[in-house]
Scaffold this motif. Structure first.
Motif, PDB file in Angstrom:
ATOM      1  N   LEU A  31      34.963  33.848  30.195  1.00 42.06           N
ATOM      2  CA  LEU A  31      35.107  33.429  31.716  1.00 42.06           C
ATOM      3  C   LEU A  31      34.613  31.965  31.477  1.00 42.06           C
ATOM      4  CD1 LEU A  31      31.555  36.236  32.154  1.00 42.06           C
ATOM      5  CD2 LEU A  31      33.362  35.915  33.292  1.00 42.06           C
ATOM      6  N   ARG A  32      34.054  31.122  30.581  1.00 37.77           N
ATOM      7  CA  ARG A  32      34.311  29.523  30.347  1.00 37.77           C
ATOM      8  C   ARG A  32      35.694  28.919  30.294  1.00 37.77           C
ATOM      9  NH1 ARG A  32      29.544  30.272  27.762  1.00 37.77           N
ATOM     10  NH2 ARG A  32      30.573  30.727  25.205  1.00 37.77           N
ATOM     11  N   SER A  33      36.339  30.089  29.678  1.00 33.46           N
ATOM     12  CA  SER A  33      37.581  29.392  29.691  1.00 33.46           C
ATOM     13  C   SER A  33      39.012  30.285  30.486  1.00 33.46           C
ATOM     14  CB  SER A  33      38.010  30.323  28.151  1.00 33.46           C
ATOM     15  OG  SER A  33      38.509  31.573  28.856  1.00 33.46           O
ATOM     16  N   GLY A  34      38.493  30.919  31.420  1.00 34.20           N
ATOM     17  CA  GLY A  34      39.005  30.904  32.893  1.00 34.20           C
ATOM     18  C   GLY A  34      39.972  31.526  33.147  1.00 34.20           C
ATOM     19  N   ARG A  35      39.687  32.603  31.432  1.00 34.57           N
ATOM     20  CA  ARG A  35      40.905  34.049  31.329  1.00 34.57           C
ATOM     21  C   ARG A  35      40.685  34.890  32.128  1.00 34.57           C
ATOM     22  NH1 ARG A  35      43.914  33.594  26.358  1.00 34.57           N
ATOM     23  NH2 ARG A  35      43.015  36.071  26.034  1.00 34.57           N
ATOM     24  N   LEU A  36      38.802  35.081  31.981  1.00 35.92           N
ATOM     25  CA  LEU A  36      38.573  35.893  32.945  1.00 35.92           C
ATOM     26  C   LEU A  36      36.933  35.521  33.733  1.00 35.92           C
ATOM     27  CD1 LEU A  36      37.368  38.970  32.733  1.00 35.92           C
ATOM     28  CD2 LEU A  36      35.597  38.995  31.615  1.00 35.92           C
ATOM     29  N   ARG A  37      38.085  36.072  35.443  1.00 35.25           N
ATOM     30  CA  ARG A  37      37.284  35.953  36.401  1.00 35.25           C
ATOM     31  C   ARG A  37      35.892  36.935  36.786  1.00 35.25           C
ATOM     32  NH1 ARG A  37      40.073  36.387  40.639  1.00 35.25           N
ATOM     33  NH2 ARG A  37      41.324  37.737  40.106  1.00 35.25           N
ATOM     34  N   SER A  38      34.802  36.278  37.646  1.00 32.00           N
ATOM     35  CA  SER A  38      33.826  36.872  38.332  1.00 32.00           C
ATOM     36  C   SER A  38      33.099  36.048  39.585  1.00 32.00           C
ATOM     37  CB  SER A  38      32.999  36.686  37.066  1.00 32.00           C
ATOM     38  OG  SER A  38      31.779  34.856  36.670  1.00 32.00           O
ATOM     39  N   VAL A  39      32.269  36.678  39.969  1.00 32.53           N
ATOM     40  CA  VAL A  39      31.769  36.182  41.393  1.00 32.53           C
ATOM     41  C   VAL A  39      30.324  36.122  40.880  1.00 32.53           C
ATOM     42  CG1 VAL A  39      34.151  36.750  42.516  1.00 32.53           C
ATOM     43  CG2 VAL A  39      31.790  37.960  42.465  1.00 32.53           C
ATOM     44  N   GLN A  53      41.176  44.172  35.186  1.00 27.40           N
ATOM     45  CA  GLN A  53      42.649  44.414  34.665  1.00 27.40           C
ATOM     46  C   GLN A  53      43.782  43.209  34.675  1.00 27.40           C
ATOM     47  OE1 GLN A  53      44.043  46.537  38.216  1.00 27.40           O
ATOM     48  NE2 GLN A  53      46.527  46.448  37.428  1.00 27.40           N
ATOM     49  N   GLN A  54      43.551  42.651  35.217  1.00 25.27           N
ATOM     50  CA  GLN A  54      44.253  41.245  34.931  1.00 25.27           C
ATOM     51  C   GLN A  54      43.978  40.533  33.021  1.00 25.27           C
ATOM     52  OE1 GLN A  54      43.066  38.805  38.052  1.00 25.27           O
ATOM     53  NE2 GLN A  54      44.688  39.818  39.227  1.00 25.27           N
ATOM     54  N   TYR A  55      42.673  40.490  33.366  1.00 23.78           N
ATOM     55  CA  TYR A  55      42.681  40.365  32.035  1.00 23.78           C
ATOM     56  C   TYR A  55      43.428  41.077  30.741  1.00 23.78           C
ATOM     57  CZ  TYR A  55      39.504  38.772  27.450  1.00 23.78           C
ATOM     58  OH  TYR A  55      39.451  38.443  25.947  1.00 23.78           O
ATOM     59  N   VAL A  56      43.352  42.023  30.745  1.00 21.75           N
ATOM     60  CA  VAL A  56      43.800  43.189  29.716  1.00 21.75           C
ATOM     61  C   VAL A  56      45.498  43.363  29.690  1.00 21.75           C
ATOM     62  CG1 VAL A  56      44.003  45.835  29.892  1.00 21.75           C
ATOM     63  CG2 VAL A  56      42.326  45.165  30.194  1.00 21.75           C
ATOM     64  N   GLU A  57      45.998  42.724  30.965  1.00 23.49           N
ATOM     65  CA  GLU A  57      47.362  42.555  31.670  1.00 23.49           C
ATOM     66  C   GLU A  57      47.910  41.367  30.305  1.00 23.49           C
ATOM     67  OE1 GLU A  57      47.899  42.289  35.373  1.00 23.49           O
ATOM     68  OE2 GLU A  57      48.332  44.654  35.688  1.00 23.49           O
ATOM     69  N   LEU A  58      46.567  40.292  30.873  1.00 20.80           N
ATOM     70  CA  LEU A  58      46.830  38.701  30.008  1.00 20.80           C
ATOM     71  C   LEU A  58      47.128  39.172  28.146  1.00 20.80           C
ATOM     72  CD1 LEU A  58      47.372  36.105  29.777  1.00 20.80           C
ATOM     73  CD2 LEU A  58      44.361  35.689  30.141  1.00 20.80           C
ATOM     74  N   LEU A  59      46.181  40.022  28.050  1.00 24.30           N
ATOM     75  CA  LEU A  59      46.519  40.301  26.429  1.00 24.30           C
ATOM     76  C   LEU A  59      47.097  41.207  25.908  1.00 24.30           C
ATOM     77  CD1 LEU A  59      41.942  41.161  26.258  1.00 24.30           C
ATOM     78  CD2 LEU A  59      42.905  39.274  25.713  1.00 24.30           C
ATOM     79  N   MET A  60      47.686  42.082  26.780  1.00 26.04           N
ATOM     80  CA  MET A  60      48.767  42.538  26.688  1.00 26.04           C
ATOM     81  C   MET A  60      49.953  41.308  26.757  1.00 26.04           C
ATOM     82  SD  MET A  60      47.819  46.129  28.562  1.00 26.04           S
ATOM     83  CE  MET A  60      49.569  47.102  28.045  1.00 26.04           C
ATOM     84  N   LYS A  61      49.729  40.472  27.851  1.00 26.63           N
ATOM     85  CA  LYS A  61      51.299  40.139  26.981  1.00 26.63           C
ATOM     86  C   LYS A  61      51.203  39.276  26.786  1.00 26.63           C
ATOM     87  CE  LYS A  61      53.531  36.208  30.449  1.00 26.63           C
ATOM     88  NZ  LYS A  61      52.820  36.009  31.250  1.00 26.63           N
ATOM     89  N   GLU A  62      50.330  38.964  25.818  1.00 26.36           N
ATOM     90  CA  GLU A  62      50.192  37.796  24.323  1.00 26.36           C
ATOM     91  C   GLU A  62      50.389  38.372  23.537  1.00 26.36           C
ATOM     92  OE1 GLU A  62      46.628  34.597  26.067  1.00 26.36           O
ATOM     93  OE2 GLU A  62      46.168  35.816  25.165  1.00 26.36           O
TER      94      GLU A  62
END
Length: 71
Positions: A31-39, A53-62
């Protein structure tokens, strides 16, 4: 690849921990790094289902993994 609608749109940190199989400290680090968003809703910090979902996609892309390889 179509994605099923989430059961819920917002998850508490403890629920995001379980969904992502990560510890509380790792979740907050992401969350602090901005890789996972929150409200924020009042005093509660919530993670949108789309952010998970976007975080999992980012991990898969990496990792160089595509959806076609997992289908």
């Amino acid at each position: 690849m179509p994605v099923a609608a989430p059961e819920r749109h917002l998850y508490r940190i403890t629920e995001a921990m379980r969904l992502l199989s990560m510890s509380r400290s790792v979740i907050y680090e992401q969350l602090r790094s901005g890789r996972l968003r929150s409200v924020k809703q009042g005093r509660a910090r919530l993670v949108p289902a789309v952010a998970i979902q976007q975080y999992v996609e980012l991990l898969m892309k990496e990792a160089g993994v595509s959806y076609a390889e997992n289908a």
